[in-house]
Design an enzyme around this catalytic site. Structure first.
Site, PDB file in Angstrom:
ATOM      1  N   ARG A  47       8.436   4.830   1.637  1.00 19.51           N
ATOM      2  CA  ARG A  47       9.139   5.390   2.795  1.00 19.51           C
ATOM      3  C   ARG A  47       9.643   6.814   2.551  1.00 19.51           C
ATOM      4  O   ARG A  47      10.066   7.484   3.495  1.00 19.51           O
ATOM      5  CB  ARG A  47      10.290   4.472   3.219  1.00 19.51           C
ATOM      6  CG  ARG A  47       9.807   3.165   3.846  1.00 19.51           C
ATOM      7  CD  ARG A  47      10.941   2.388   4.504  1.00 19.51           C
ATOM      8  NE  ARG A  47      10.446   1.289   5.314  1.00 19.51           N
ATOM      9  CZ  ARG A  47      10.338   0.024   4.902  1.00 19.51           C
ATOM     10  NH1 ARG A  47      10.700  -0.301   3.688  1.00 19.51           N
ATOM     11  NH2 ARG A  47       9.885  -0.909   5.717  1.00 19.51           N
ATOM     12  N   VAL A 103      11.251   3.799 -10.978  1.00 21.92           N
ATOM     13  CA  VAL A 103      10.638   5.090 -11.305  1.00 21.92           C
ATOM     14  C   VAL A 103      11.222   6.134 -10.343  1.00 21.92           C
ATOM     15  O   VAL A 103      11.314   5.898  -9.138  1.00 21.92           O
ATOM     16  CB  VAL A 103       9.095   5.030 -11.171  1.00 21.92           C
ATOM     17  CG1 VAL A 103       8.478   6.384 -11.456  1.00 21.92           C
ATOM     18  CG2 VAL A 103       8.526   3.971 -12.113  1.00 21.92           C
ATOM     19  N   GLN A 112       7.942  -9.624   7.530  1.00 23.37           N
ATOM     20  CA  GLN A 112       9.167  -9.104   6.900  1.00 23.37           C
ATOM     21  C   GLN A 112       9.740  -7.895   7.633  1.00 23.37           C
ATOM     22  O   GLN A 112      10.704  -7.302   7.174  1.00 23.37           O
ATOM     23  CB  GLN A 112       8.934  -8.804   5.409  1.00 23.37           C
ATOM     24  CG  GLN A 112       8.073  -7.583   5.110  1.00 23.37           C
ATOM     25  CD  GLN A 112       7.729  -7.493   3.635  1.00 23.37           C
ATOM     26  OE1 GLN A 112       6.961  -8.295   3.104  1.00 23.37           O
ATOM     27  NE2 GLN A 112       8.295  -6.518   2.934  1.00 23.37           N
ATOM     28  N   GLY A 130       0.812  -1.222   0.000  1.00 23.32           N
ATOM     29  CA  GLY A 130       0.000   0.000   0.000  1.00 23.32           C
ATOM     30  C   GLY A 130       0.836   1.259   0.000  1.00 23.32           C
ATOM     31  O   GLY A 130       2.043   1.225  -0.261  1.00 23.32           O
ATOM     32  N   HIS A 132       4.705   1.723  -7.991  1.00 26.32           N
ATOM     33  CA  HIS A 132       3.670   0.674  -7.987  1.00 26.32           C
ATOM     34  C   HIS A 132       2.783   0.785  -9.221  1.00 26.32           C
ATOM     35  O   HIS A 132       2.412  -0.211  -9.832  1.00 26.32           O
ATOM     36  CB  HIS A 132       2.743   0.835  -6.766  1.00 26.32           C
ATOM     37  CG  HIS A 132       3.395   0.653  -5.453  1.00 26.32           C
ATOM     38  ND1 HIS A 132       3.548   1.679  -4.545  1.00 26.32           N
ATOM     39  CD2 HIS A 132       3.924  -0.450  -4.868  1.00 26.32           C
ATOM     40  CE1 HIS A 132       4.139   1.218  -3.466  1.00 26.32           C
ATOM     41  NE2 HIS A 132       4.382  -0.055  -3.628  1.00 26.32           N
ATOM     42  N   LEU A 191       0.537   3.671  -2.201  1.00 25.52           N
ATOM     43  CA  LEU A 191       0.999   3.489  -3.579  1.00 25.52           C
ATOM     44  C   LEU A 191       1.574   4.771  -4.192  1.00 25.52           C
ATOM     45  O   LEU A 191       1.106   5.864  -3.914  1.00 25.52           O
ATOM     46  CB  LEU A 191      -0.172   2.985  -4.435  1.00 25.52           C
ATOM     47  CG  LEU A 191      -0.815   1.688  -3.944  1.00 25.52           C
ATOM     48  CD1 LEU A 191      -1.988   1.294  -4.846  1.00 25.52           C
ATOM     49  CD2 LEU A 191       0.196   0.548  -3.863  1.00 25.52           C
TER      50      LEU A 191
END
Ligand code: PAF
Length: 286
Positions: free
Chosen positions: A187, A176, A61, A31, A37, A33
């Site tokens: 992040r 990108v 993770q 998420g 993504h 995004l």
């Protein structure tokens, strides 16, 4: 766009899609995004009959002292982006359904996970491998879409699909970047205004390294030193690793080969960023 929250419903949906011979593209995400993504989503929508995107912040993770609780969340914004891009299903499983009480099974990919992010974040790739196998078993995609920013993650997923005989292929998409070169990452939202300049030093360092290789500098030690110097000019930047390695095995190289991966992980204040590029030792013309 349909939203599916339970595992049995998701499985049934995929069963039906496969039954009517439609190819399923899958974009697994956590998420929040961004354009990175969305480039995966666009590729899936344009090349597969139907597209499933998942949003699941995968607890397995994250390390103990990592940002599981504060990881950026933006479900409504994400939903709008996916709907507009033409996604057919948003899969939103709950942590309780994915890891119910008594959950015991984890997937470990050996060797390649001992380097780079696997070394600095123990358990990280075990968590990724586990959730990817679970998600692929539920969604049963023909093709999964992964970004090259997480180069090592894509390699881990390719390896586990091959080794566990999972009938799906991976399509990798280029990194990108924003107009100043910063690789798109959820992040990045953590970065303060003052941290933007140090954050951009990762892509600037890769750019410098690329120029050096183009000009015939093939010594990994020299290139690493230049990268370190450029990044450490910023007080807020603390290098986790600078790796010049084989892009498949992640074994460090002394010099640039026909194809080498330059991969960086750098803490900018409290935010850990990664970036990478491939460089090639072009054959010298006689
Ligand atoms: O790249 C990510 O967002 C995650 O690692 C993934 C592949 C969705 C697994 O949780």
């Amino acid at each position: 766009m349909e939203t599916i929250k339970t595992i049995p419903e998701m499985k049934q949906w995929s069963e039906r899609a496969r039954g009517s011979h439609r190819t399923i593209g899958f974009v697994p995400t956590m998420g929040s995004l961004h354009e990175g993504h969305m480039s995966l989503v666009q590729k899936s929508v344009s090349t597969c009959d139907v597209t499933v995107a998942s949003i699941f912040i995968n607890p397995s993770q994250f390390g103990k002292n990592e940002d599981l609780d504060t990881y950026p969340r933006n479900l409504e914004g994400d939903r709008r982006l996916l709907e507009t891009a033409g996604v057919d299903v948003l899969f939103l499983p709950s942590p309780q359904d994915m890891y119910p009480e008594g959950y015991k099974t984890f997937v470990t990919v050996e060797g390649i996970t001992g380097h780079l992010c696997g070394q600095s974040r123990p358990g990280f790739f075990r968590g990724i491998a586990t959730v990817v196998v679970k998600l692929f078993n539920i969604v049963r995609p023909h093709t999964g879409f992964f970004g090259d920013k997480d180069w090592q993650q894509a390699a881990v997923v390719e390896t586990l699909l091959r080794d566990l005989n999972i009938d799906a292929t991976i399509k990798r998409m280029p990194i990108v970047r924003d107009a100043d070169g910063l690789a798109k990452s959820s992040r990045n939202l953590y970065l303060s205004k003052d941290e933007m300049t140090p954050a951009r030093s990762l892509s600037r360092a890769l750019e410098l390294a690329r120029h050096q290789v183009q000009n015939g500098q093939f010594s990994a030690e020299r290139i690493r030193r230049e990268i370190r110097q450029l990044i450490e000019k910023n007080k807020a930047a603390h290098i986790d690793y600078i790796s010049i390695c084989d892009p498949d095995s992640f074994i460090e190289q002394d010099e640039i080969k026909d194809e080498s991966l330059i991969a960086l992980a750098v803490h900018i204040g409290k935010t850990r960023l990664i970036d990478n590029c491939i460089v090639r030792r072009e054959k010298c013309k006689e």
